[in-house]
Design an enzyme around this catalytic site. Structure first.
Site, PDB file in Angstrom:
ATOM      1  CB  CYS A   6      -3.947  -1.743   4.760  1.00 32.61           C
ATOM      2  SG  CYS A   6      -3.026  -1.213   6.237  1.00 32.61           S
ATOM      3  CE  LYS A  12      -7.787   0.344   3.685  1.00 30.49           C
ATOM      4  NZ  LYS A  12      -6.739   1.214   4.278  1.00 30.49           N
ATOM      5  CD  GLU A  25      -2.734   1.099   2.565  1.00 35.39           C
ATOM      6  OE1 GLU A  25      -3.869   1.578   2.505  1.00 35.39           O
ATOM      7  OE2 GLU A  25      -2.255   0.602   3.600  1.00 35.39           O
TER       8      GLU A  25
END
Length: 291
Positions: free
Chosen positions: A172, A130, A52
């Protein structure tokens, strides 16, 4: 130093990852990533994964820095065009985890945090935006972030075919939501990609057990490329990029503050073996769970 593990070498599927310390200097970040990709190519890696914020990480100047440095995916001369060229020139697939993507005509001037898969022809074959945004305030740990201030969450689950197997995409903070990975496994994912920039305080406590849990629960490989070290005076990342097998064994754990690559040779038959030995997905009572 380059780290390599070999597993069931009869059917080579080579996956690599890079661990870097990104800053707000895009050219320096690109140079570092390019060097890692070239190392991966020298070692015959089929799919190479970057973490990321591989292209840019805020310099701590102001909260809208990431938004102001975002780009469109098809921006002429933009950073993604350069990575597409790298993939094609080097005949390698790339996982670019966590790119700040501009949204055309968004009324609130929001951006996406986007995970891209680029094939060896330099074509974007999958895009994941995301889903779970990092909005937390933990005063005792010195952790405060409000990702949704500038980032718009995505809604779509993505599993992508590749030469190394079916890839389940995430980024993440998604790691904390097992339902996402259960859904990816039900979509036939064999390898879960978790590019990240975990903070040190939360990483020390949760990073490894969460990654192992996702691998064990879903009987998949987990490839977690991570940011590491000090990005600026107010932000540091935990590092410890990991490659974990479907049994939960950690095959690689790159030390903190080390900018390096690691890779493994995997055999997808090992996934089948783990699933046959403990057939948890045959035993699940999905109709009984209220989730």
């Amino acid at each position: 130093m380059i780290r390599n593990s070999k597993i069931l070498m009869n059917k080579l599927k080579r996956i690599g990852l890079g661990q870097i310390t990104s800053t707000n200097n895009k050219e320096d970040n690109f140079r570092k990533c390019k060097e890692m990709i070239e190392k991966a190519v020298e070692n015959k890696v089929n799919l190479f994964c970057l973490p990321e914020c591989f292209a840019f990480i805020s310099g701590g100047i102001h909260q809208f820095e990431s938004r102001d440095n975002a780009e469109y995916l098809d921006q002429k001369g933009g950073i993604i065009e350069r990575y597409k060229d790298l993939a094609k020139q080097n005949n390698i697939w790339l996982s670019l985890g966590g790119f700040h993507e501009k949204i055309l005509d968004d009324p609130n001037d929001m951006i996406y945090n986007t995970h891209l898969i680029i094939d060896s022809n330099g074509v974007i074959v999958c895009e994941y935006r995301k889903m779970h945004l990092f909005d937390v305030d933990i005063p005792s740990k010195g952790v405060k972030m409000n990702e949704s201030k500038v980032v718009k969450g995505g809604n779509d689950l993505v599993v992508c075919d590749s030469p190394v197997g079916k890839l389940g995409l995430s980024i993440c903070y998604d790691l904390r939501f097992p339902e996402l990975y259960l859904s990816l496994r039900r979509m036939d994912a064999q390898i879960l990609l978790v590019p990240s920039a975990f903070m040190k305080s939360t990483g020390e406590a949760h990073w490894k057990p969460l990654l192992q849990a996702r691998a064990i629960e879903n009987q998949t490989y987990v490839i977690a490329a991570a940011q590491t070290g000090d990005h600026h005076s107010k932000r540091s990342s935990y590092g410890h990029s990991m490659i974990i097998d479907p049994w939960g064994k950690v095959l690689h754990d790159l030390p903190d503050n080390l900018n390096d690559i690691a890779f493994v040779d995997i055999d997808l038959d090992y996934i089948s073996t783990c699933r046959e030995n403990i057939p948890v997905f045959n035993h699940k009572k999905l109709n009984n769970y209220k989730i």
